[in-house]
Design a protein around this motif. Structure first.
Motif, PDB file in Angstrom:
ATOM      1  N   PHE A  68       8.576  41.776 -41.341  1.00 43.73           N
ATOM      2  CA  PHE A  68       8.124  43.121 -40.988  1.00 43.73           C
ATOM      3  C   PHE A  68       6.662  43.289 -41.368  1.00 43.73           C
ATOM      4  O   PHE A  68       6.179  42.693 -42.335  1.00 43.73           O
ATOM      5  N   SER A  69       5.976  44.145 -40.611  1.00 37.73           N
ATOM      6  CA  SER A  69       4.572  44.427 -40.899  1.00 37.73           C
ATOM      7  C   SER A  69       4.309  45.917 -40.689  1.00 37.73           C
ATOM      8  O   SER A  69       4.622  46.460 -39.628  1.00 37.73           O
ATOM      9  N   ILE A  70       3.727  46.550 -41.707  1.00 38.69           N
ATOM     10  CA  ILE A  70       3.404  47.972 -41.615  1.00 38.69           C
ATOM     11  C   ILE A  70       1.911  48.129 -41.359  1.00 38.69           C
ATOM     12  O   ILE A  70       1.087  47.368 -41.890  1.00 38.69           O
ATOM     13  N   SER A  71       1.565  49.105 -40.544  1.00 37.35           N
ATOM     14  CA  SER A  71       0.160  49.389 -40.259  1.00 37.35           C
ATOM     15  C   SER A  71       0.015  50.885 -39.987  1.00 37.35           C
ATOM     16  O   SER A  71       1.012  51.592 -39.826  1.00 37.35           O
ATOM     17  N   ARG A  72      -1.232  51.334 -39.943  1.00 40.04           N
ATOM     18  CA  ARG A  72      -1.473  52.745 -39.677  1.00 40.04           C
ATOM     19  C   ARG A  72      -2.760  52.924 -38.893  1.00 40.04           C
ATOM     20  O   ARG A  72      -3.677  52.104 -38.984  1.00 40.04           O
ATOM     21  N   ASP A  73      -2.821  54.023 -38.151  1.00 43.65           N
ATOM     22  CA  ASP A  73      -4.013  54.406 -37.424  1.00 43.65           C
ATOM     23  C   ASP A  73      -4.315  55.851 -37.831  1.00 43.65           C
ATOM     24  O   ASP A  73      -3.675  56.782 -37.329  1.00 43.65           O
ATOM     25  N   ASN A  74      -5.251  56.020 -38.730  1.00 42.92           N
ATOM     26  CA  ASN A  74      -5.534  57.362 -39.244  1.00 42.92           C
ATOM     27  C   ASN A  74      -6.133  58.269 -38.172  1.00 42.92           C
ATOM     28  O   ASN A  74      -5.999  59.487 -38.243  1.00 42.92           O
ATOM     29  N   ALA A  75      -6.787  57.698 -37.180  1.00 42.57           N
ATOM     30  CA  ALA A  75      -7.347  58.515 -36.093  1.00 42.57           C
ATOM     31  C   ALA A  75      -6.242  59.107 -35.233  1.00 42.57           C
ATOM     32  O   ALA A  75      -6.436  60.157 -34.600  1.00 42.57           O
ATOM     33  N   LYS A  76      -5.087  58.437 -35.188  1.00 40.84           N
ATOM     34  CA  LYS A  76      -3.962  58.914 -34.392  1.00 40.84           C
ATOM     35  C   LYS A  76      -2.860  59.529 -35.244  1.00 40.84           C
ATOM     36  O   LYS A  76      -1.800  59.890 -34.714  1.00 40.84           O
ATOM     37  N   ASN A  77      -3.076  59.610 -36.556  1.00 35.80           N
ATOM     38  CA  ASN A  77      -2.046  60.167 -37.455  1.00 35.80           C
ATOM     39  C   ASN A  77      -0.709  59.461 -37.262  1.00 35.80           C
ATOM     40  O   ASN A  77       0.349  60.108 -37.219  1.00 35.80           O
ATOM     41  N   THR A  78      -0.749  58.142 -37.162  1.00 37.13           N
ATOM     42  CA  THR A  78       0.460  57.380 -36.857  1.00 37.13           C
ATOM     43  C   THR A  78       0.572  56.160 -37.764  1.00 37.13           C
ATOM     44  O   THR A  78      -0.422  55.498 -38.059  1.00 37.13           O
ATOM     45  N   VAL A  79       1.799  55.897 -38.185  1.00 37.87           N
ATOM     46  CA  VAL A  79       2.108  54.684 -38.936  1.00 37.87           C
ATOM     47  C   VAL A  79       3.157  53.904 -38.145  1.00 37.87           C
ATOM     48  O   VAL A  79       3.996  54.491 -37.467  1.00 37.87           O
ATOM     49  N   TYR A  80       3.065  52.585 -38.240  1.00 39.81           N
ATOM     50  CA  TYR A  80       3.921  51.707 -37.447  1.00 39.81           C
ATOM     51  C   TYR A  80       4.693  50.753 -38.361  1.00 39.81           C
ATOM     52  O   TYR A  80       4.245  50.417 -39.461  1.00 39.81           O
ATOM     53  N   LEU A  81       5.815  50.284 -37.852  1.00 44.07           N
ATOM     54  CA  LEU A  81       6.549  49.212 -38.509  1.00 44.07           C
ATOM     55  C   LEU A  81       6.946  48.205 -37.438  1.00 44.07           C
ATOM     56  O   LEU A  81       7.808  48.482 -36.607  1.00 44.07           O
ATOM     57  N   GLN A  82       6.277  47.054 -37.444  1.00 41.57           N
ATOM     58  CA  GLN A  82       6.608  45.971 -36.539  1.00 41.57           C
ATOM     59  C   GLN A  82       7.688  45.117 -37.184  1.00 41.57           C
ATOM     60  O   GLN A  82       7.489  44.596 -38.281  1.00 41.57           O
ATOM     61  N   MET A  83       8.822  45.005 -36.510  1.00 39.72           N
ATOM     62  CA  MET A  83       9.961  44.272 -37.064  1.00 39.72           C
ATOM     63  C   MET A  83      10.253  43.067 -36.183  1.00 39.72           C
ATOM     64  O   MET A  83      10.595  43.235 -35.002  1.00 39.72           O
ATOM     65  N   ASN A  84      10.109  41.885 -36.735  1.00 43.63           N
ATOM     66  CA  ASN A  84      10.360  40.634 -36.017  1.00 43.63           C
ATOM     67  C   ASN A  84      11.523  39.887 -36.656  1.00 43.63           C
ATOM     68  O   ASN A  84      11.903  40.160 -37.795  1.00 43.63           O
ATOM     69  N   SER A  85      12.057  38.934 -35.914  1.00 44.03           N
ATOM     70  CA  SER A  85      13.167  38.107 -36.410  1.00 44.03           C
ATOM     71  C   SER A  85      14.266  38.968 -37.008  1.00 44.03           C
ATOM     72  O   SER A  85      14.763  38.713 -38.105  1.00 44.03           O
ATOM     73  N   LEU A  86      14.654  39.973 -36.274  1.00 44.18           N
ATOM     74  CA  LEU A  86      15.639  40.932 -36.784  1.00 44.18           C
ATOM     75  C   LEU A  86      16.997  40.282 -37.002  1.00 44.18           C
ATOM     76  O   LEU A  86      17.402  39.377 -36.254  1.00 44.18           O
ATOM     77  N   LYS A  87      17.678  40.753 -38.031  1.00 44.01           N
ATOM     78  CA  LYS A  87      18.993  40.250 -38.416  1.00 44.01           C
ATOM     79  C   LYS A  87      20.006  41.403 -38.363  1.00 44.01           C
ATOM     80  O   LYS A  87      19.622  42.576 -38.501  1.00 44.01           O
ATOM     81  N   PRO A  88      21.273  41.086 -38.203  1.00 44.54           N
ATOM     82  CA  PRO A  88      22.286  42.160 -38.210  1.00 44.54           C
ATOM     83  C   PRO A  88      22.221  43.027 -39.473  1.00 44.54           C
ATOM     84  O   PRO A  88      22.479  44.237 -39.404  1.00 44.54           O
ATOM     85  N   GLU A  89      21.857  42.434 -40.597  1.00 49.88           N
ATOM     86  CA  GLU A  89      21.780  43.208 -41.838  1.00 49.88           C
ATOM     87  C   GLU A  89      20.585  44.159 -41.868  1.00 49.88           C
ATOM     88  O   GLU A  89      20.454  44.951 -42.808  1.00 49.88           O
TER      89      GLU A  89
END
Length: 122
Positions: A68-89
């Motif tokens: 997982f990777s978290i990032s933010r764009d303060n100009a857009k007032n938005t935070v993101y969570l990129q989730m890769n290689s997802l598992k059932p858990e």
């Protein structure tokens, strides 16, 4: 006061990816450390990731490091969570949170979104 609205959840197969977004209201977004938590059925809400006010520092739960990777764009007032290689858990309701801090050795937050469901099928 800040309001948080998550989007991007859904159903994905194991090994797939999803990107969650969290839009924040108000002009104080850049003043807050932001983060994501999740709550699986029958379990307590758990910390997933945190990002500092300017995006220069991040922290992750051991269970998601490297995936997982978290990032933010303060100009857009938005935070993101990129989730890769997802598992059932990883299946859980994911909550965006604002104004994170460590108290008693655990991440806490002052403001919460309503949550978005992520379901990973095997």
């Amino acid at each position: 006061q800040v309001q948080l609205v998550e989007s991007g959840g859904g159903l994905v197969q194991a090994g797939g990816s999803l990107r969650l977004s969290c839009a924040a209201s108000g002009r104080t977004f850049s003043r807050f450390a932001m983060g994501w938590f999740r709550q699986a059925p029958g379990k307590e809400r758990a910390f997933v990731a945190q990002i500092s006010r300017n995006g220069g520092g991040t922290s992750y739960a051991d269970s998601v490091k490297g995936r997982f990777s978290i990032s933010r764009d303060n100009a857009k007032n938005t935070v993101y969570l990129q989730m890769n290689s997802l598992k059932p858990e990883d299946t859980a309701v994911y909550y965006c949170a604002a104004d994170l801090m460590i108290l008693g050795g655990r991440w806490r937050a002052e403001y919460w979104g309503q949550g978005t469901q992520v379901t990973v099928s095997s």
